[in-house]
Design a protein around this motif. Sequence first.
Motif, mmCIF file in Angstrom:
data_model
loop_
_atom_site.group_PDB
_atom_site.id
_atom_site.type_symbol
_atom_site.label_atom_id
_atom_site.label_comp_id
_atom_site.label_asym_id
_atom_site.label_seq_id
_atom_site.Cartn_x
_atom_site.Cartn_y
_atom_site.Cartn_z
ATOM 1 N N GLU A 88 -1.339 4.661 -1.901
ATOM 2 C CA GLU A 88 -1.654 4.912 -0.726
ATOM 3 C C GLU A 88 -1.577 4.867 0.552
ATOM 4 O O GLU A 88 -2.753 5.795 1.135
ATOM 5 N N HIS A 147 -6.760 4.368 -6.805
ATOM 6 C CA HIS A 147 -5.744 3.863 -7.366
ATOM 7 C C HIS A 147 -6.234 4.077 -9.573
ATOM 8 O O HIS A 147 -4.906 3.678 -10.058
ATOM 9 N N ARG A 155 0.873 -1.407 -0.206
ATOM 10 C CA ARG A 155 -0.246 0.255 -0.500
ATOM 11 C C ARG A 155 1.131 1.255 -0.204
ATOM 12 O O ARG A 155 0.147 2.241 -0.781
ATOM 13 N N GLY A 164 -9.757 3.516 -1.383
ATOM 14 C CA GLY A 164 -7.973 3.485 -1.971
ATOM 15 C C GLY A 164 -8.110 3.129 -3.620
ATOM 16 O O GLY A 164 -7.605 3.504 -4.074
#
Lengths: 275, 366
Positions: A59, B258, A54, B254
């Motif tokens: 992120e 992306h 991540r 999330g």
Amino acid sequence: MTTPEPQERGLAAAGLSLRRGARMVLEDVDLRLLPGERLAVVGPNGAGKSSLLRTLSGELRPTAGAVSLDGRPLGALDPRELARRRAVLPQDLELSLPLRVDAVVALGLLPHAGRLSAAAERAAVGAALRAVGAEALAGRDATTLSGGERQRVHLARCLAQLSPGPEAGARYLLLDEPTSALDLRHQAEVLAQARALSRAGTGVLAVLHDLNMAAAWADRVAVLDGGRLRALGAPAAVLCPSLLSCVWGCAIESLPRADGGPPLLISPVLRAPAA
Amino acid sequence: MSGLAVGEGARALPTTGPGRGAVGLGLLGAGAALAAGAGLCFGALPITAGELWQIAAAGPTTAPVGLETAATVVWSLRLPRVLLGLAVGAALAGAGATLQGVFRNPLADPGVVGASAGAALGAALVIVLPRAPVALAPAAAVLLDLIGVPGAAFAGAAAAGLLALRLGRRGGQTRVSELLLVGVALNALCGAGLGLLMAISDEVALRDLSFWMLGALGGATWPVVGLTLPVVTIGLALTLPLAPSLDALALGEGPAAHLGVRVERVKAVGLSLSAALVGVAVAAAGMIGFVGLAAPHLVRLLLGPSHRLGLPGSALLGAGLLVAADTLARLALAPVELPVGVLTTLLGAPLFFGLLLRDRRAGGAT
């Protein structure tokens, strides 16, 4: 866009540390995923594998250190440009709308919006679904899929995201336990698909639990332990029983194979019970 | 590995081609136009479609012979009321669809999350408090009514929406139970604030305030329409580009990031636009519940879950629904006029219960 210097190519973590609360989840990790490479990340539960993925994906923001894509820091990239070059398959796959499977896969084309014709988009969605053997699911409500079906459909979404090209620069795919919900046949097919992508130039990083799978699939294996990189290198060099036993805290043996392939790693569960 | 799921009863969903979407939106638009026509014709003074045509052809300044009263009723009473109904219905439904995308939850209606109550409290503050000092300048008072009330309603709706978004989340997810609890608390708090204002307000302000408590289109005048209609049109137009990002948000914050979605910006823009839409709607017509819940829900059933059709479809359906409900409310207990907010709540609340039950049966994962 200028071509990056050879030593800058890849999706690279430099001195990466991540603190969550009082705990250091990652500490000083240096790692570079090269274009066309297959890199497996292994480690015991809580070693920081998902956190590494991540952070590499942008992120999570690292507490220290930096992530760069072909020499450019992630923060300096336009989010859409970054999304055209790197896709992420997370471990938790959720969906709050009852979208059709083909609509979920088409979400992968969002960073390419306006650059593809409707026909090209449909073709890309179809190709991605075929690649994971899920074309029969195209018309299903994606919230009614089984765990394994869901994992393949979201992988198809990632494949669609990276499929349009050509564009300058290499592409990267980050997979967090892509085979955890799959049966044996689909495990093999998904990893074969990831292998085909890497042969076409995409750098693929996969968090894997199965050490034998990592040994068979990857060019290089990274072993994480307590947020630190314990070993990084070719499977044969890294996956030795002594290091693994030490990291996992249990006796892991290796068993030579008759066909001369890499030795099988045997978990304590499989050992014959002591008399 | 083809044909894997066929045996498992692959549930074929209706195909949603671009053609089907355009037809669906066209039908919803036609329905809204039909509701508007009915709203102009039905009432204490019935007007036939032919008479309405004559009145429209004669224009607002002249009236056809024999239809003088009817023309006055249409131009100065029913038309502003119908236009305001269309604008308020579209605003509430569009805001509901946007909020549901931002919260990732189909139960996030402006009334449920407390945005409408926040808007009402903001508007009421302006109605009650500054009246005495401003009394010296009547022009300033008019301006305050027209700009200050919607402005304060916007601020109230935005504050409530932000609070709901902050408090109703855990680990990046909005849970039904927490969202509803925050909504209950916000609604109670704003209700208490309104009660306090009613207790200290004079008789004129009290009459104005009770109008907010129920929600009605009876206050429709041309100046109110002139402010509300453009703001709603622009606000709704600005929500449309959010649709692909809101679809991606269904994957989680999330995964949406992306895909190149600027998640924080989408949430801030979506929440601000919703607050603006709820603010002008509440300033013009008070608290009208459940339009923002019912319209997006019905549109998802008709046109599928994507926001690309859902946002414009909800606005069109909300516009038609509210005008139809208002016409029904005018006729149902004639000569007494039922506030339309009472009617929408009577019809909408059972739908809300139904959605909650379905959600619980599905495991309450949302």
